[in-house]
Design a protein around this motif. Structure first.
Motif, PDB file in Angstrom:
ATOM      1  N   GLU A 141      17.545  60.053   9.252  1.00 40.79           N
ATOM      2  CA  GLU A 141      18.111  58.781   9.800  1.00 40.79           C
ATOM      3  C   GLU A 141      17.250  57.994  10.578  1.00 40.79           C
ATOM      4  O   GLU A 141      17.527  56.938  10.647  1.00 40.79           O
ATOM      5  N   LYS A 142      17.010  58.920  11.490  1.00 36.68           N
ATOM      6  CA  LYS A 142      16.045  58.765  12.667  1.00 36.68           C
ATOM      7  C   LYS A 142      14.936  57.124  12.238  1.00 36.68           C
ATOM      8  O   LYS A 142      14.597  56.696  12.629  1.00 36.68           O
ATOM      9  N   LYS A 195      23.620  50.848   5.490  1.00 35.26           N
ATOM     10  CA  LYS A 195      23.775  50.103   6.572  1.00 35.26           C
ATOM     11  C   LYS A 195      22.467  49.859   7.729  1.00 35.26           C
ATOM     12  O   LYS A 195      22.315  48.467   8.423  1.00 35.26           O
ATOM     13  N   TYR A 196      21.278  50.527   7.237  1.00 39.24           N
ATOM     14  CA  TYR A 196      20.505  49.662   8.142  1.00 39.24           C
ATOM     15  C   TYR A 196      19.848  48.893   7.500  1.00 39.24           C
ATOM     16  O   TYR A 196      18.681  47.660   8.294  1.00 39.24           O
ATOM     17  N   SER A 213      24.488  42.703  13.709  1.00 39.27           N
ATOM     18  CA  SER A 213      24.503  44.094  13.572  1.00 39.27           C
ATOM     19  C   SER A 213      26.391  44.615  13.539  1.00 39.27           C
ATOM     20  O   SER A 213      26.685  43.952  14.455  1.00 39.27           O
ATOM     21  N   SER A 225      13.746  50.197  10.002  1.00 41.42           N
ATOM     22  CA  SER A 225      14.884  49.065  10.498  1.00 41.42           C
ATOM     23  C   SER A 225      14.742  47.660  11.364  1.00 41.42           C
ATOM     24  O   SER A 225      14.976  46.750  11.379  1.00 41.42           O
ATOM     25  N   ASP A 226      14.664  48.703  12.597  1.00 43.24           N
ATOM     26  CA  ASP A 226      14.307  47.487  13.328  1.00 43.24           C
ATOM     27  C   ASP A 226      13.114  47.150  13.813  1.00 43.24           C
ATOM     28  O   ASP A 226      13.262  46.307  14.323  1.00 43.24           O
ATOM     29  N   ARG A 267      22.879  49.138  17.631  1.00 49.11           N
ATOM     30  CA  ARG A 267      21.312  49.397  16.762  1.00 49.11           C
ATOM     31  C   ARG A 267      20.454  49.924  18.434  1.00 49.11           C
ATOM     32  O   ARG A 267      19.699  50.471  17.970  1.00 49.11           O
ATOM     33  N   TRP A 327      16.048  54.328  10.758  1.00 44.18           N
ATOM     34  CA  TRP A 327      16.927  53.684  12.016  1.00 44.18           C
ATOM     35  C   TRP A 327      15.211  53.100  13.038  1.00 44.18           C
ATOM     36  O   TRP A 327      15.752  51.251  13.049  1.00 44.18           O
ATOM     37  N   TRP A 368      22.132  55.428   4.087  1.00 40.81           N
ATOM     38  CA  TRP A 368      21.978  55.078   5.846  1.00 40.81           C
ATOM     39  C   TRP A 368      21.260  53.523   5.332  1.00 40.81           C
ATOM     40  O   TRP A 368      20.854  52.965   5.737  1.00 40.81           O
TER      41      TRP A 368
END
Length: 945
Positions: A134-135, A245-246, A488, A141-142, A492, A138, A242
């Motif tokens: 998940e990290k 979500k991201y 979002s 996606s960022d 985030r 994230w 996930w």
């Protein structure tokens, strides 16, 4: 000894240390070939992001790859290097990720990461323990959706300098490296996206600004131009949640149209010349052909293999084996828009043959190709290698994910493995002759000559074209592209928490001992139908007489030549048809025999290993050719700044009275003294089982060992000893040892001193822990200071390097020439400050996480497993040494780390080797207040004025 062994005569091995069911049959069994494919699920988000998932629970890790369909082919003339520039910028933080935190977060999670750029795509990838997925999503996606708010002028300037340093290190300061740029400029018409290198031109990087870069990102880095591929120990449902979500809320970018293939076209052959700091002149002939996955690509690849790949090729037979050239080869690299058929040969000045003569030899080979019918073995070799390389690509999750991502990005179908095997299997002789006539015979080509500086007369022919002038269009117009604000549904800025750490266990392995003393460790691994074997013979270069340094290397090279029952070509042919390899090498203190095979061909591969090991022919013709190749290689390395630095570094550390003070391959003088009788004597004395160890990893069980390896079990030979080291050099104090290499664009700096030999849980291990935040990580003090903060270098590091009996500490950087003095001062300052101030609490925690959590990645591939087993054998380690290391890691504190730093980091004792242009850098060095002595590049001796 820390292992229990039993003697293996005709006895079955004893298994212990793990729970497993073993096949104790000693009769070799032939395995059945398995189909080649990668299971996957593919879908697309509404914003156009393509997602590929591959589930593989064999190891507790995941690999994530984000491939953007943008490379240097999407750039404009005058704005080259942008795609590669963005590879750097994408690691400099985003709206919710601080500068340099991407590297730090992944390393802190026990993972590794990087990115790469080529003509057609850029990819970013991470391999992490499974609980960290998940990290990673994230983070990715960022930077896909929120990179630009973090792109500042200051970051832009720093990375511009880093890219320029990278070009200097990899292109401008490397012999032969500029040839690709020169060929592209004349092979492709002006403005063609392949007419420039991916790294771009320095003047373009200097010309553009941060707004140009932002516009490039907005145009090409949207989710609709990306493929997100994830493989490994994943829960598919959770992973999809996930991803939704991201990534789902990120807006699509501008529409992206597929580029039309654009192979080069030449009306007539073009001759060009590149003068470079080289010893061996080179000729390269490039024919334009097709594009990736064109119907003729496979046949052209087969043609390239027949002409110039390996010891069965025409080039080897007529150019290399005859001694007319040092190296020669043919390849057919393909990209999305175009392919190029490359023929390359390097000739030795000592041969007396000109490039023009070699060029005529190549023309004769091409003219006579159709009159030299090749047999079915030629096709079988290519097909065997294709099959084997395809299967070997399945050994790691990263390999499978990268394959899926590549195929989807360019061809819209993730798994093309069986199709690839099929299209190469269907190539016929008629196909090969047809593409030869269509693309090669009598066709126009670019002919490049690389000659030593100021010797243009050595070229194949006078240049027929000048280097094209670049017509730079107006680059002040930056396209206006709107940015959609993303709102979002969640915060985030909050870093996702990791799940429960995966349980990591060392590979379940078995161990035994042959009756002649050879120790054997093995892992049964049936994830792919492959087997790898490594036979290590202790001694290597340490067994060389110092006046015949290079004997161990030369003997190993001769072991790769003809045997008593097979010619070079026959042996290579037999191995290639199976996709197998058996190779000998001498590196450091070991002579190694490396074997790799598909399981279905393991028995005949071992039979060829036995032939090579026990029946070398040691022919005079092979010896003369190999010896001359070694001398030519030594002379060529004498022109390479990095090779010069390594050679002189060894002499600084170990001195002239020790074999290890000379290069592994020796010097021109020592190799020239070696006779064929010396090689035969070395083989008879040291190719014996007394100090041998074997590691086996693959699709086989320990019960099969007696049948497979009976020839090693019956091997005999007397034991031998290794000589003690002589005196090591002592220095009156710190010195700068300057090696003058005029014309170099960088200064190579190596700061060294003798240090600790290897240990698994003692002072050496603790020194490695201590050094991690100093110089053994991208986010280390040394690298951040010299690369990211100051822009002096493409990379800087420090390391403790330990062997069985010796070790050394080294701090190193290839510095931009004008910052040579400042860079040396900065390196010393960072080491000094770390020793005085010690490790911080944050650095200590970061180091502990990086070392402990990364264990999930340590045993994935057969090579990883083999490396673990070889380490156990080489250093006589207990089976549970990793547990002991973890206890040390978790209990070590600042006081102990600082104590290690105080004892082992002594910057004032470092000898500072600098390889660079004396005329440009001497005043900088003199300003440091450290004595400067000049060292002769050829002899390693101090220059007297």
């Amino acid at each position: 000894m820390l292992y229990r062994f039993i003697l293996l005569g005709f006895l079955a091995p004893l298994i212990y240390g793990c729970t497993q069911t073993s096949d104790l049959s000693s009769a070799p069994q032939q395995s059945v070939a398995q189909p080649v494919s990668i299971a996957y699920e593919k879908y697309q988000l509404k914003n156009g992001l393509t997602v590929i998932l591959h589930e593989d629970h064999s190891d507790p890790l995941v690999h994530v790859d984000v491939t953007y369909h943008v490379g240097s082919a999407r750039e404009e003339a005058g704005k080259t290097g942008f795609a590669h520039f963005f590879e750097h910028m994408m690691f400099q933080g985003s709206a919710n990720v601080a500068d340099e935190q991407h590297f730090k977060l992944i390393t802190d999670a026990g993972g590794n990461l990087n990115g790469s750029t080529n003509r057609d795509r850029t990819n970013y990838y991470e391999t992490v323990p499974a609980n960290q997925l998940e990290k990673v999503l994230w983070l990715e996606s960022d930077r896909m959706g929120f990179l630009l708010p973090a792109v500042t002028q200051a970051k832009f300037e720093i990375q511009r300098e880093t890219v320029k340093n990278e070009r200097a290190e990899r292109i401008d300061n490397q012999p032969y490296a500029r040839r690709h740029e020169r060929i592209g400029e004349v092979l492709y018409p002006e403005g063609h996206p392949y007419s420039w290198l991916t790294i771009g031109y320095i003047e373009d990087l200097d010309r553009v600004n941060v707004d140009d870069l932002k516009a490039f990102f907005k145009r090409w880095y949207g989710p609709n131009n990306a493929v997100l591929s994830i493989g490994g120990d994943i829960n598919v449902q959770q992973t999809k949640a996930w991803i939704e979500k991201y990534f789902a809320e990120l807006p699509a970018g501008p529409a992206v149209n597929k580029q039309a293939p654009a192979p080069a076209k030449l009306e007539e052959s073009t001759f060009i010349t590149l003068e470079d700091n080289v010893h061996l002149p080179l000729v390269q002939i490039v024919f334009p052909t097709v594009y990736a996955r064109h119907e003729d690509e496979a046949a052209l690849d087969v043609l390239a293999s027949i002409l110039g790949t390996g010891k069965t090729s025409v080039f080897y037979e007529q150019l290399v084996k005859t001694g007319r050239v040092v190296q020669a080869g043919v390849s057919h690299p393909c990209s999305e828009l175009a392919c190029e058929f490359n023929l390359v040969a390097l000739t030795s000045p000592e041969s007396g043959l000109s490039l023009a003569s070699i060029y005529q030899d190549i023309q004769t080979i091409l003219n006579e190709f159709e009159q030299r019918p090749f047999d079915e073995d030629a096709l079988e070799r290519v097909k065997g290698n294709i099959k084997a390389s395809t299967i070997y690509g399945l050994q790691s999750v990263s390999g499978k994910v990268s394959t899926l991502a590549y195929n989807e990005t360019f061809f819209g179908q993730p798994d093309l493995m069986n199709e690839d095997v099929k299209r190469y299997s269907e190539v016929t002789k008629e196909d090969v002759y047809r593409v030869f006539n269509q693309y090669i015979k009598g066709k126009a080509a670019v002919v490049l000559s690389v000659v030593p500086t100021a010797q243009p007369e050595l070229a194949v022919a006078a240049p027929t074209v000048a280097r094209p002038e670049r017509n730079i269009p107006d680059t002040n117009n930056v396209a206006e592209l709107t940015t959609t604000e993303i709102k979002s549904a969640f915060d985030r800025s909050e870093v996702p928490q990791a799940g429960e750490p995966p349980v990591v266990t060392i590979p379940s392995f078995w161990q035994l001992k042959f009756r002649n003393g050879i120790q054997v460790l093995g892992v049964t691994n049936d994830e792919t139908p492959t087997v790898t074997v490594t036979l290590d013979l202790d001694g290597g270069m340490l067994l060389d007489p110092i006046d015949k340094a290079g004997l161990s290397v030369l003997t190993a090279m001769m072991m790769n030549e003809s045997t008593q029952h097979y010619s070079n070509e026959e042996m290579a042919n037999a191995l290639a048809k199976m996709g197998s390899s058996v190779s000998f090498a001498s590196s450091g203190r070991y002579t190694q025999v490396n074997v790799s095979s598909l399981t279905e061909h393991f028995i005949p591969t071992l039979q060829l290993m036995q032939e090579k090991l026990f029946n070398p022919a040691f022919k005079e013709a092979d010896f003369k050719r190999i010896k001359q190749q070694m001398i030519d290689n030594i002379n060529a390395q004498a022109k390479e700044p990095s090779a010069i630095a390594e050679r002189i570094k060894s002499k600084v550390l170990w001195g002239s009275d020790n074999r290890i003070g000379l290069p592994e391959g020796g010097t021109v003088e020592t190799v020239s003294r070696i006779t064929l009788a010396d090689v035969k004597a070395f083989y008879q004395r040291y190719y014996v089982p007394a100090k041998g160890t074997v590691v086996v990893v693959g699709d086989m069980t320990p019960g099969q060992i007696p049948g497979y390896f009976d020839f090693l079990n019956r091997w005999e030979g007397e034991d031998y000893s290794l000589a003690d080291y002589g005196d090591f050099p002592q220095y009156p104090g710190q010195q700068i040892m300057l090696v003058d290499v005029p014309g170099t664009t960088q200064s190579l700096v190596r700061m060294v001193k003798r240090a600790l030999p290897y240990d698994a849980t003692g002072e050496y291990f603790k020194a490695q822990l201590m050094n991690f935040p100093l110089g053994d990580d991208f986010n280390s003090r040394i690298n951040l200071s010299l690369r990211e903060d100051k822009g002096y270098t493409y990379g800087a590091f420090s390391a403790f390097n330990g062997g069985k009996t010796l070790g050394w500490f080294e701090a190193s950087a290839d510095l931009k020439q004008q910052f040579t003095g400042a860079g040396i001062a900065a390196l010393l300052d960072e080491i000094r400050q770390y020793r005085e101030q010690g490790i911080t609490a944050e650095e200590l925690s970061y180091m502990q996480n990086a070392f402990t959590l990364s264990e999930a990645l340590e045993y994935e591939t057969p090579l990883d497993k083999a490396s673990f087993l070889r380490r156990l054998l080489a250093h006589d380690l207990p089976v549970n040494y990793k547990k002991a290391q973890k206890r040390i890691l978790l209990s070590i504190d600042k006081a102990e780390i600082d104590g290690v730093a105080e004892r082992t980091l002594t910057p004032e004792e470092l000898q500072i080797l600098v390889v660079g242009d004396k005329a440009a850098i001497l005043p900088q060095l003199q300003s440091l207040g450290i004595p400067v002595v000049e060292i002769n590049a050829a002899t390693g001796l101090q220059v007297t004025n």
